[in-house]
Write a protein that holds these residues in place. Structure first.
Motif, PDB file in Angstrom:
ATOM      1  N   SER A   3       0.836  -1.201   0.000  1.00  0.00           N
ATOM      2  CA  SER A   3       0.000   0.000   0.000  1.00  0.00           C
ATOM      3  C   SER A   3       0.871   1.252   0.000  1.00  0.00           C
ATOM      4  O   SER A   3       2.033   1.231   0.416  1.00  0.00           O
ATOM      5  CB  SER A   3      -0.925  -0.004   1.209  1.00  0.00           C
ATOM      6  N   ILE A   5       0.538   3.909   1.840  1.00  0.00           N
ATOM      7  CA  ILE A   5       0.854   4.358   3.203  1.00  0.00           C
ATOM      8  C   ILE A   5       2.021   3.555   3.767  1.00  0.00           C
ATOM      9  O   ILE A   5       2.883   4.102   4.459  1.00  0.00           O
ATOM     10  CB  ILE A   5      -0.390   4.326   4.129  1.00  0.00           C
ATOM     11  N   ASP A   6       2.091   2.268   3.459  1.00  0.00           N
ATOM     12  CA  ASP A   6       3.211   1.456   3.939  1.00  0.00           C
ATOM     13  C   ASP A   6       4.521   1.881   3.282  1.00  0.00           C
ATOM     14  O   ASP A   6       5.560   1.930   3.935  1.00  0.00           O
ATOM     15  CB  ASP A   6       2.948  -0.026   3.701  1.00  0.00           C
ATOM     16  N   ASP A  83       0.016   4.673  12.902  1.00  0.00           N
ATOM     17  CA  ASP A  83      -1.175   3.839  13.104  1.00  0.00           C
ATOM     18  C   ASP A  83      -2.458   4.669  13.117  1.00  0.00           C
ATOM     19  O   ASP A  83      -3.503   4.196  12.664  1.00  0.00           O
ATOM     20  CB  ASP A  83      -1.063   3.037  14.396  1.00  0.00           C
ATOM     21  N   ARG A  86      -3.194   5.334   9.511  1.00  0.00           N
ATOM     22  CA  ARG A  86      -3.736   4.104   8.914  1.00  0.00           C
ATOM     23  C   ARG A  86      -5.213   3.910   9.297  1.00  0.00           C
ATOM     24  O   ARG A  86      -6.027   3.511   8.470  1.00  0.00           O
ATOM     25  CB  ARG A  86      -2.914   2.895   9.363  1.00  0.00           C
ATOM     26  N   THR A  90      -8.475   3.657   6.868  1.00  0.00           N
ATOM     27  CA  THR A  90      -9.440   2.559   6.978  1.00  0.00           C
ATOM     28  C   THR A  90     -10.850   3.095   7.174  1.00  0.00           C
ATOM     29  O   THR A  90     -11.809   2.614   6.551  1.00  0.00           O
ATOM     30  CB  THR A  90      -9.058   1.629   8.148  1.00  0.00           C
TER      31      THR A  90
END
Length: 102
Positions: A3, A5-6, A83, A86, A90
């Motif tokens: 992804s 973001i990763d 996090d 993330r 989501t």
């Protein structure tokens, strides 16, 4: 496929903002170094609200003041845990299939 973001969290952004398109059409921009567990700066484009928890409490209102209130009318947050970003992604349906090519 990794992804966006990763990749941002792992590689960093080269000290420039990188945009991330959310599945529901909203956008965020992130500026951070490599191997980040906390992002230096997270910009939420207009129409996207920040959660009300402590991860998002460090809003940089000085930057808006210094630029004459012209941050694209979005909001800039400092030191946001990866996090928390993330989770925001989501909450908005994940990452959009179409992203910037950088």
């Amino acid at each position: 496929m990794t992804s966006r973001i990763d990749r941002i969290a792992t590689e960093g952004t080269g000290r420039v903002f990188r945009r991330l398109h959310l599945a529901d059409g909203h956008w965020i921009s992130i500026n951070t170094g490599p191997a980040a567990t906390e992002f230096d700066e997270v910009f939420l484009f207009p129409g996207l609200d920040a959660p009300t928890d402590e991860a998002w409490e460090d809003e940089d209102s000085w930057e808006e003041f210094l630029t004459g209130g012209e941050l694209g009318r979005g909001r800039l947050f400092l030191g946001v845990p990866a996090d928390a970003v993330r989770q925001l992604i989501t909450d908005h349906g994940g990452e959009h299939a179409h992203q910037d090519s950088d």
